[in-house]
Design a protein around this motif. Structure first.
Motif, PDB file in Angstrom:
ATOM      1  N   LEU A   8     115.346  67.930  -9.379  1.00 17.46           N
ATOM      2  CA  LEU A   8     114.971  68.555  -8.109  1.00 17.46           C
ATOM      3  C   LEU A   8     116.108  68.468  -7.105  1.00 17.46           C
ATOM      4  O   LEU A   8     116.416  69.449  -6.399  1.00 17.46           O
ATOM      5  CB  LEU A   8     113.717  67.878  -7.557  1.00 17.46           C
ATOM      6  CG  LEU A   8     113.191  68.397  -6.205  1.00 17.46           C
ATOM      7  CD1 LEU A   8     112.826  69.878  -6.307  1.00 17.46           C
ATOM      8  CD2 LEU A   8     111.986  67.580  -5.759  1.00 17.46           C
ATOM      9  N   PRO A  46     109.676  69.217 -16.289  1.00 19.94           N
ATOM     10  CA  PRO A  46     110.273  69.320 -14.950  1.00 19.94           C
ATOM     11  C   PRO A  46     111.020  70.629 -14.721  1.00 19.94           C
ATOM     12  O   PRO A  46     110.952  71.206 -13.629  1.00 19.94           O
ATOM     13  CB  PRO A  46     111.240  68.122 -14.903  1.00 19.94           C
ATOM     14  CG  PRO A  46     110.636  67.126 -15.824  1.00 19.94           C
ATOM     15  CD  PRO A  46     110.065  67.947 -16.943  1.00 19.94           C
ATOM     16  N   TYR A  76     108.646  61.717 -14.346  1.00 21.31           N
ATOM     17  CA  TYR A  76     108.966  61.893 -12.937  1.00 21.31           C
ATOM     18  C   TYR A  76     110.359  61.384 -12.582  1.00 21.31           C
ATOM     19  O   TYR A  76     110.962  61.852 -11.619  1.00 21.31           O
ATOM     20  CB  TYR A  76     107.904  61.220 -12.076  1.00 21.31           C
ATOM     21  CG  TYR A  76     106.590  61.967 -12.082  1.00 21.31           C
ATOM     22  CD1 TYR A  76     106.461  63.186 -11.422  1.00 21.31           C
ATOM     23  CD2 TYR A  76     105.491  61.493 -12.787  1.00 21.31           C
ATOM     24  CE1 TYR A  76     105.272  63.893 -11.443  1.00 21.31           C
ATOM     25  CE2 TYR A  76     104.299  62.190 -12.819  1.00 21.31           C
ATOM     26  CZ  TYR A  76     104.195  63.394 -12.147  1.00 21.31           C
ATOM     27  OH  TYR A  76     103.022  64.096 -12.185  1.00 21.31           O
ATOM     28  N   TRP A  94     108.468  73.262 -13.983  1.00 25.32           N
ATOM     29  CA  TRP A  94     107.981  73.119 -12.609  1.00 25.32           C
ATOM     30  C   TRP A  94     108.997  73.680 -11.611  1.00 25.32           C
ATOM     31  O   TRP A  94     108.623  74.354 -10.651  1.00 25.32           O
ATOM     32  CB  TRP A  94     107.706  71.650 -12.305  1.00 25.32           C
ATOM     33  CG  TRP A  94     106.499  71.099 -12.995  1.00 25.32           C
ATOM     34  CD1 TRP A  94     105.518  71.815 -13.629  1.00 25.32           C
ATOM     35  CD2 TRP A  94     106.142  69.720 -13.141  1.00 25.32           C
ATOM     36  NE1 TRP A  94     104.581  70.970 -14.155  1.00 25.32           N
ATOM     37  CE2 TRP A  94     104.926  69.683 -13.879  1.00 25.32           C
ATOM     38  CE3 TRP A  94     106.730  68.529 -12.734  1.00 25.32           C
ATOM     39  CZ2 TRP A  94     104.293  68.481 -14.187  1.00 25.32           C
ATOM     40  CZ3 TRP A  94     106.099  67.328 -13.058  1.00 25.32           C
ATOM     41  CH2 TRP A  94     104.886  67.302 -13.774  1.00 25.32           C
ATOM     42  N   LEU A  95     110.262  73.388 -11.846  1.00 24.43           N
ATOM     43  CA  LEU A  95     111.310  73.879 -10.940  1.00 24.43           C
ATOM     44  C   LEU A  95     111.452  75.393 -11.023  1.00 24.43           C
ATOM     45  O   LEU A  95     111.753  76.057 -10.025  1.00 24.43           O
ATOM     46  CB  LEU A  95     112.641  73.199 -11.269  1.00 24.43           C
ATOM     47  CG  LEU A  95     112.693  71.702 -10.946  1.00 24.43           C
ATOM     48  CD1 LEU A  95     113.971  71.087 -11.490  1.00 24.43           C
ATOM     49  CD2 LEU A  95     112.583  71.472  -9.444  1.00 24.43           C
ATOM     50  N   TYR A 145     110.161  65.528 -21.378  1.00 19.42           N
ATOM     51  CA  TYR A 145     110.607  64.901 -20.139  1.00 19.42           C
ATOM     52  C   TYR A 145     111.673  65.715 -19.416  1.00 19.42           C
ATOM     53  O   TYR A 145     111.977  65.451 -18.256  1.00 19.42           O
ATOM     54  CB  TYR A 145     111.118  63.489 -20.436  1.00 19.42           C
ATOM     55  CG  TYR A 145     110.076  62.612 -21.083  1.00 19.42           C
ATOM     56  CD1 TYR A 145     108.806  62.486 -20.529  1.00 19.42           C
ATOM     57  CD2 TYR A 145     110.334  61.950 -22.286  1.00 19.42           C
ATOM     58  CE1 TYR A 145     107.830  61.703 -21.134  1.00 19.42           C
ATOM     59  CE2 TYR A 145     109.367  61.169 -22.894  1.00 19.42           C
ATOM     60  CZ  TYR A 145     108.118  61.050 -22.317  1.00 19.42           C
ATOM     61  OH  TYR A 145     107.157  60.281 -22.920  1.00 19.42           O
ATOM     62  N   TYR A 146     112.248  66.683 -20.110  1.00 23.44           N
ATOM     63  CA  TYR A 146     113.144  67.644 -19.457  1.00 23.44           C
ATOM     64  C   TYR A 146     112.475  69.010 -19.313  1.00 23.44           C
ATOM     65  O   TYR A 146     112.609  69.669 -18.288  1.00 23.44           O
ATOM     66  CB  TYR A 146     114.451  67.792 -20.243  1.00 23.44           C
ATOM     67  CG  TYR A 146     115.339  66.586 -20.167  1.00 23.44           C
ATOM     68  CD1 TYR A 146     115.948  66.217 -18.975  1.00 23.44           C
ATOM     69  CD2 TYR A 146     115.563  65.798 -21.287  1.00 23.44           C
ATOM     70  CE1 TYR A 146     116.760  65.100 -18.897  1.00 23.44           C
ATOM     71  CE2 TYR A 146     116.375  64.677 -21.225  1.00 23.44           C
ATOM     72  CZ  TYR A 146     116.970  64.337 -20.021  1.00 23.44           C
ATOM     73  OH  TYR A 146     117.762  63.226 -19.951  1.00 23.44           O
ATOM     74  N   SER A 204     112.854  61.964 -14.400  1.00 27.07           N
ATOM     75  CA  SER A 204     113.692  63.117 -14.729  1.00 27.07           C
ATOM     76  C   SER A 204     113.528  64.231 -13.701  1.00 27.07           C
ATOM     77  O   SER A 204     114.487  64.926 -13.364  1.00 27.07           O
ATOM     78  CB  SER A 204     113.328  63.657 -16.116  1.00 27.07           C
ATOM     79  OG  SER A 204     113.608  62.727 -17.112  1.00 27.07           O
ATOM     80  N   LEU A 205     112.305  64.389 -13.208  1.00 25.44           N
ATOM     81  CA  LEU A 205     112.032  65.444 -12.237  1.00 25.44           C
ATOM     82  C   LEU A 205     112.833  65.262 -10.955  1.00 25.44           C
ATOM     83  O   LEU A 205     113.409  66.223 -10.430  1.00 25.44           O
ATOM     84  CB  LEU A 205     110.531  65.476 -11.911  1.00 25.44           C
ATOM     85  CG  LEU A 205     110.100  66.406 -10.772  1.00 25.44           C
ATOM     86  CD1 LEU A 205     110.394  67.857 -11.120  1.00 25.44           C
ATOM     87  CD2 LEU A 205     108.617  66.213 -10.448  1.00 25.44           C
TER      88      LEU A 205
END
Length: 225
Positions: A191, A46, A184, A49-50, A42-43, A186-187
């Motif tokens: 972000l 994301p 999401y 993705w970043l 969950y970390y 977390s995302l």
């Protein structure tokens, strides 16, 4: 006023991140095979993705700076790389921790891990080129930014194209609702944090660039006199 707003939003994002950790991630069901260690996803996901998003932003800004040079594009490219190096380091560290628990070793030359490491090294090379590349540093770093951007699709498809220990890209779409909510939730804070840090970095780089140009103009004026 803008600085105050940035600090407030940054604080809210940090708070939201801790809230999601305490509520959504803790309450998400355990994965049957990996158990508790799976919650690192969950970390890690994301952040990955970043990393790819920051790299693509750098590539776009670098492309613009090659054909239509501007202080803003140059600053955005460098700031995005700085975010990419930060998130990439977090991805690699969490990946090693996850691998130790799931596979019994800190590192394997898995396709996804190897291409992610390559991407991070390219971004690090970008910063080194900016710092020590001399007069051609901006052009050299822009080329590295484009090279890094071209590597992003390779990272994304690596677990599909090659036989790999890493989970495929189909894992996220297959998550149940509580797991997807944890991911999401977390995302979004991450972000926001990265966007604020990027904006601050861009402003600082632009100010530094303008100050350098002003110093050169003053030196040229003194030489003329």
């Amino acid at each position: 006023m803008r600085r105050t707003a940035a600090v407030v939003f940054f604080g809210l994002a940090i708070s939201a991140l801790f809230i999601t950790s305490a509520i959504f991630i803790v309450n998400a069901p355990l994965e049957r095979v990996q158990g508790l260690i799976q919650k690192m996803m969950y970390y890690k996901v994301p952040l990955a993705w970043l990393l790819m998003l920051a790299t693509l932003v750098c590539a776009g800004a670098s492309l613009k700076n090659l054909f239509a040079p501007s202080i803003r594009a140059d600053a955005l490219a460098k700031a995005s790389v700085e975010i990419g190096v930060l998130t990439g380091a977090c991805v690699l560290i969490t990946g090693c921790l996850w691998a130790k628990k799931a596979w019994g070793t800190w590192w394997v030359w898995d396709a996804r891990l190897t291409t992610s490491l390559l991407l991070w090294v390219i971004l690090l090379s970008y910063l080194l080129a900016r710092a020590y590349g001399g007069p051609a540093s901006e052009k050299l770093s822009a080329a590295l930014g484009l090279f890094a951007g071209a590597n992003v699709p390779l990272v994304y498809v690596s677990s599909t194209w090659w036989r790999t220990l890493h989970p495929t890209n189909q894992v996220v779409p297959s998550l149940n609702t509580p797991m997807r909510l944890a991911l999401y939730s977390s995302l979004i804070p991450l972000l926001i944090i990265c966007a604020i840090l990027t904006a601050i970095a861009v402003a600082m780089i632009e100010a530094s660039k303008r100050l350098d140009n002003l110093s050169l103009d003053i030196e040229d004026a003194e030489d003329v006199e």
